[in-house]
Design a protein around this motif. Sequence first.
Motif, PDB file in Angstrom:
ATOM      1  N   SER A  48      30.154  35.919  52.022  1.00 46.84           N
ATOM      2  CA  SER A  48      29.880  35.831  50.583  1.00 46.84           C
ATOM      3  C   SER A  48      29.861  37.215  49.951  1.00 46.84           C
ATOM      4  O   SER A  48      30.435  37.433  48.878  1.00 46.84           O
ATOM      5  CB  SER A  48      28.544  35.126  50.342  1.00 46.84           C
ATOM      6  N   ALA A  49      29.207  38.156  50.620  1.00 48.60           N
ATOM      7  CA  ALA A  49      29.180  39.528  50.117  1.00 48.60           C
ATOM      8  C   ALA A  49      30.566  40.142  50.173  1.00 48.60           C
ATOM      9  O   ALA A  49      30.959  40.902  49.275  1.00 48.60           O
ATOM     10  CB  ALA A  49      28.187  40.364  50.933  1.00 48.60           C
ATOM     11  N   TYR A  50      31.315  39.818  51.205  1.00 51.24           N
ATOM     12  CA  TYR A  50      32.675  40.332  51.347  1.00 51.24           C
ATOM     13  C   TYR A  50      33.562  39.851  50.204  1.00 51.24           C
ATOM     14  O   TYR A  50      34.320  40.642  49.611  1.00 51.24           O
ATOM     15  CB  TYR A  50      33.239  39.874  52.691  1.00 51.24           C
ATOM     16  N   ARG A  51      33.458  38.586  49.866  1.00 51.07           N
ATOM     17  CA  ARG A  51      34.274  38.016  48.792  1.00 51.07           C
ATOM     18  C   ARG A  51      33.931  38.644  47.441  1.00 51.07           C
ATOM     19  O   ARG A  51      34.769  38.674  46.544  1.00 51.07           O
ATOM     20  CB  ARG A  51      34.062  36.507  48.724  1.00 51.07           C
ATOM     21  N   ALA A  52      32.709  39.130  47.295  1.00 52.19           N
ATOM     22  CA  ALA A  52      32.257  39.701  46.023  1.00 52.19           C
ATOM     23  C   ALA A  52      32.515  41.194  45.921  1.00 52.19           C
ATOM     24  O   ALA A  52      32.259  41.798  44.871  1.00 52.19           O
ATOM     25  CB  ALA A  52      30.765  39.422  45.837  1.00 52.19           C
ATOM     26  N   ALA A  53      33.058  41.810  46.981  1.00 50.43           N
ATOM     27  CA  ALA A  53      33.289  43.253  46.976  1.00 50.43           C
ATOM     28  C   ALA A  53      34.366  43.618  45.968  1.00 50.43           C
ATOM     29  O   ALA A  53      35.381  42.928  45.834  1.00 50.43           O
ATOM     30  CB  ALA A  53      33.674  43.716  48.376  1.00 50.43           C
ATOM     31  N   SER A  54      34.152  44.736  45.270  1.00 48.42           N
ATOM     32  CA  SER A  54      35.019  45.102  44.149  1.00 48.42           C
ATOM     33  C   SER A  54      35.795  46.389  44.420  1.00 48.42           C
ATOM     34  O   SER A  54      35.794  46.925  45.540  1.00 48.42           O
ATOM     35  CB  SER A  54      34.168  45.239  42.880  1.00 48.42           C
ATOM     36  N   SER A  55      36.444  46.871  43.384  1.00 55.58           N
ATOM     37  CA  SER A  55      37.352  48.017  43.478  1.00 55.58           C
ATOM     38  C   SER A  55      36.655  49.264  44.009  1.00 55.58           C
ATOM     39  O   SER A  55      35.496  49.525  43.703  1.00 55.58           O
ATOM     40  CB  SER A  55      37.952  48.292  42.097  1.00 55.58           C
ATOM     41  N   ARG A  56      37.437  50.057  44.800  1.00 59.12           N
ATOM     42  CA  ARG A  56      36.847  51.240  45.433  1.00 59.12           C
ATOM     43  C   ARG A  56      37.924  52.138  46.037  1.00 59.12           C
ATOM     44  O   ARG A  56      39.107  51.780  46.087  1.00 59.12           O
ATOM     45  CB  ARG A  56      35.870  50.808  46.534  1.00 59.12           C
ATOM     46  N   LEU A  57      37.485  53.286  46.506  1.00 58.74           N
ATOM     47  CA  LEU A  57      38.312  54.197  47.286  1.00 58.74           C
ATOM     48  C   LEU A  57      38.237  53.784  48.750  1.00 58.74           C
ATOM     49  O   LEU A  57      37.141  53.469  49.255  1.00 58.74           O
ATOM     50  CB  LEU A  57      37.793  55.623  47.118  1.00 58.74           C
TER      51      LEU A  57
ATOM     52  N   ALA B   6      43.470  55.501  49.449  1.00 58.97           N
ATOM     53  CA  ALA B   6      43.963  54.785  48.268  1.00 58.97           C
ATOM     54  C   ALA B   6      42.791  54.321  47.421  1.00 58.97           C
ATOM     55  O   ALA B   6      41.650  54.197  47.908  1.00 58.97           O
ATOM     56  CB  ALA B   6      44.810  53.589  48.685  1.00 58.97           C
ATOM     57  N   VAL B   7      43.053  54.059  46.157  1.00 57.22           N
ATOM     58  CA  VAL B   7      42.108  53.349  45.293  1.00 57.22           C
ATOM     59  C   VAL B   7      42.679  51.950  45.107  1.00 57.22           C
ATOM     60  O   VAL B   7      43.887  51.774  44.914  1.00 57.22           O
ATOM     61  CB  VAL B   7      41.905  54.065  43.942  1.00 57.22           C
ATOM     62  N   THR B   8      41.812  50.955  45.159  1.00 54.87           N
ATOM     63  CA  THR B   8      42.305  49.578  45.213  1.00 54.87           C
ATOM     64  C   THR B   8      41.325  48.592  44.595  1.00 54.87           C
ATOM     65  O   THR B   8      40.107  48.847  44.553  1.00 54.87           O
ATOM     66  CB  THR B   8      42.563  49.166  46.673  1.00 54.87           C
ATOM     67  N   ILE B   9      41.858  47.475  44.110  1.00 53.71           N
ATOM     68  CA  ILE B   9      40.994  46.360  43.763  1.00 53.71           C
ATOM     69  C   ILE B   9      40.451  45.751  45.053  1.00 53.71           C
ATOM     70  O   ILE B   9      40.919  46.047  46.148  1.00 53.71           O
ATOM     71  CB  ILE B   9      41.732  45.295  42.928  1.00 53.71           C
ATOM     72  N   GLY B  10      39.460  44.878  44.924  1.00 55.51           N
ATOM     73  CA  GLY B  10      38.859  44.251  46.082  1.00 55.51           C
ATOM     74  C   GLY B  10      38.971  42.736  46.038  1.00 55.51           C
ATOM     75  O   GLY B  10      39.612  42.170  45.132  1.00 55.51           O
ATOM     76  N   PRO B  11      38.341  42.065  46.986  1.00 53.34           N
ATOM     77  CA  PRO B  11      38.381  40.596  46.998  1.00 53.34           C
ATOM     78  C   PRO B  11      37.882  39.956  45.710  1.00 53.34           C
ATOM     79  O   PRO B  11      38.388  38.906  45.299  1.00 53.34           O
ATOM     80  CB  PRO B  11      37.473  40.247  48.184  1.00 53.34           C
ATOM     81  N   ALA B  12      36.894  40.582  45.051  1.00 50.58           N
ATOM     82  CA  ALA B  12      36.348  39.983  43.830  1.00 50.58           C
ATOM     83  C   ALA B  12      37.422  39.817  42.758  1.00 50.58           C
ATOM     84  O   ALA B  12      37.476  38.780  42.072  1.00 50.58           O
ATOM     85  CB  ALA B  12      35.203  40.848  43.295  1.00 50.58           C
ATOM     86  N   GLU B  13      38.282  40.824  42.609  1.00 57.68           N
ATOM     87  CA  GLU B  13      39.325  40.756  41.583  1.00 57.68           C
ATOM     88  C   GLU B  13      40.435  39.791  41.987  1.00 57.68           C
ATOM     89  O   GLU B  13      40.996  39.079  41.139  1.00 57.68           O
ATOM     90  CB  GLU B  13      39.909  42.148  41.336  1.00 57.68           C
ATOM     91  N   ILE B  14      40.746  39.760  43.272  1.00 55.57           N
ATOM     92  CA  ILE B  14      41.800  38.869  43.757  1.00 55.57           C
ATOM     93  C   ILE B  14      41.357  37.411  43.647  1.00 55.57           C
ATOM     94  O   ILE B  14      42.080  36.558  43.114  1.00 55.57           O
ATOM     95  CB  ILE B  14      42.176  39.233  45.201  1.00 55.57           C
ATOM     96  N   LEU B  15      40.148  37.125  44.116  1.00 52.94           N
ATOM     97  CA  LEU B  15      39.644  35.755  44.070  1.00 52.94           C
ATOM     98  C   LEU B  15      39.196  35.358  42.672  1.00 52.94           C
ATOM     99  O   LEU B  15      39.080  34.167  42.367  1.00 52.94           O
ATOM    100  CB  LEU B  15      38.482  35.604  45.052  1.00 52.94           C
ATOM    101  N   GLY B  16      38.960  36.351  41.807  1.00 46.63           N
ATOM    102  CA  GLY B  16      38.541  36.069  40.444  1.00 46.63           C
ATOM    103  C   GLY B  16      39.677  35.643  39.541  1.00 46.63           C
ATOM    104  O   GLY B  16      39.436  35.195  38.406  1.00 46.63           O
ATOM    105  N   ALA B  17      40.906  35.768  40.003  1.00 47.28           N
ATOM    106  CA  ALA B  17      42.057  35.329  39.217  1.00 47.28           C
ATOM    107  C   ALA B  17      42.135  33.799  39.195  1.00 47.28           C
ATOM    108  O   ALA B  17      41.631  33.124  40.103  1.00 47.28           O
ATOM    109  CB  ALA B  17      43.341  35.909  39.797  1.00 47.28           C
ATOM    110  N   ARG B  18      42.778  33.276  38.168  1.00 53.13           N
ATOM    111  CA  ARG B  18      42.954  31.823  38.097  1.00 53.13           C
ATOM    112  C   ARG B  18      43.760  31.310  39.282  1.00 53.13           C
ATOM    113  O   ARG B  18      43.541  30.206  39.772  1.00 53.13           O
ATOM    114  CB  ARG B  18      43.667  31.441  36.799  1.00 53.13           C
ATOM    115  N   ARG B  19      44.721  32.109  39.737  1.00 48.22           N
ATOM    116  CA  ARG B  19      45.480  31.763  40.923  1.00 48.22           C
ATOM    117  C   ARG B  19      46.035  33.032  41.544  1.00 48.22           C
ATOM    118  O   ARG B  19      46.045  34.095  40.936  1.00 48.22           O
ATOM    119  CB  ARG B  19      46.617  30.777  40.607  1.00 48.22           C
ATOM    120  N   ARG B  20      46.515  32.891  42.794  1.00 44.92           N
ATOM    121  CA  ARG B  20      47.091  34.005  43.533  1.00 44.92           C
ATOM    122  C   ARG B  20      48.533  33.648  43.908  1.00 44.92           C
ATOM    123  O   ARG B  20      48.808  32.512  44.295  1.00 44.92           O
ATOM    124  CB  ARG B  20      46.286  34.285  44.814  1.00 44.92           C
TER     125      ARG B  20
END
Length: 306
Positions: free
Chosen positions: A198-207, A234-248
């Motif tokens: 759950s915490a992993y899925r909520a992780a956000s953008s970072r270096l 690299a700087v990157t989005i995280g699972p939160a942004e990917i899973l937060g989209a309406r679809r992938r």
Amino acid sequence: MTDFSFNPAPFLEFADDVALKRVRAIDRENFVKHDNPDFQISVHDNRQSLYEAFANDIVATILDALNEGRRPVLIVPAGPMPQYHAAARIINEQRISLKDVTFFAMDEWANELGESAPGSWEGSFQFALRSQFFARIDAELLPPDHQINFPTSATIADYGNRIADLGGADACFGGIGWNGHIAFWEPQLGQEFAGDLSAYRAASSRLVDLHPLTVAQNALTSFAGDWSNVPPRAVTIGPAEILGARRRSFWLDGDLGGGVTWQGFIARLVAHGPVNEFVPGSLLQTARSDLAVLEAIAAPLDILIN
């Protein structure tokens, strides 16, 4: 055939032998099947078909949101690139205005100090997207430049929040790394979460520090084999942004020809392996996602010394 047993190299985070053997044995017919009806797998006969479908998906995502009265938000990768050529052509031919569209690039290189690559460097993702996509679109159809976003060392801490403030993305487009990463969210980051998915899925953008396989993959595909010219971070989005989209919507074109593909195995592990924090792409199984691959990637995995 004689069996030969050994453990995977120690720098590989996922080493569940039972799961590895199971996904390795998945044949072409079963590769496209999945228990989650919202996780759809498709196969394309050739690159042109895959890139055209990718381009059409980008354009359709924009038009669908506009037709629903929404301002489209897209998360986009730098690589592969041919779909952007096709998408730009369609946008120009159909005179589709992007004035209300906001783009977020999913990642960017950084040096050992954490300084992101400048957009003027030819190896940067910003340079690639601007030159191979936005520069091909007629000027009067382009969005304002402030709606074309790239992560940098200065903006990465708040980058995910900026996407969330717009309601999340309509679609997160991308690919799968050799090690299973999505964006540059690397497998070793799973060590920080101690099994807390759950915490992993909520992780956000970072270096992030790049994984050895990421360096090797990008040396092979983008830097003429020169691993010394691939940035280490690299700087990157995280699972939160990917899973937060309406679809992938993820697209795999890692077929080098001559029976050599670097995505055949990882496509299986991502699509059919256990959902876990050491194979980031496995999260796609849990949400509305489309995974499109070339025929060579769906083909059975055979050992062939070339």
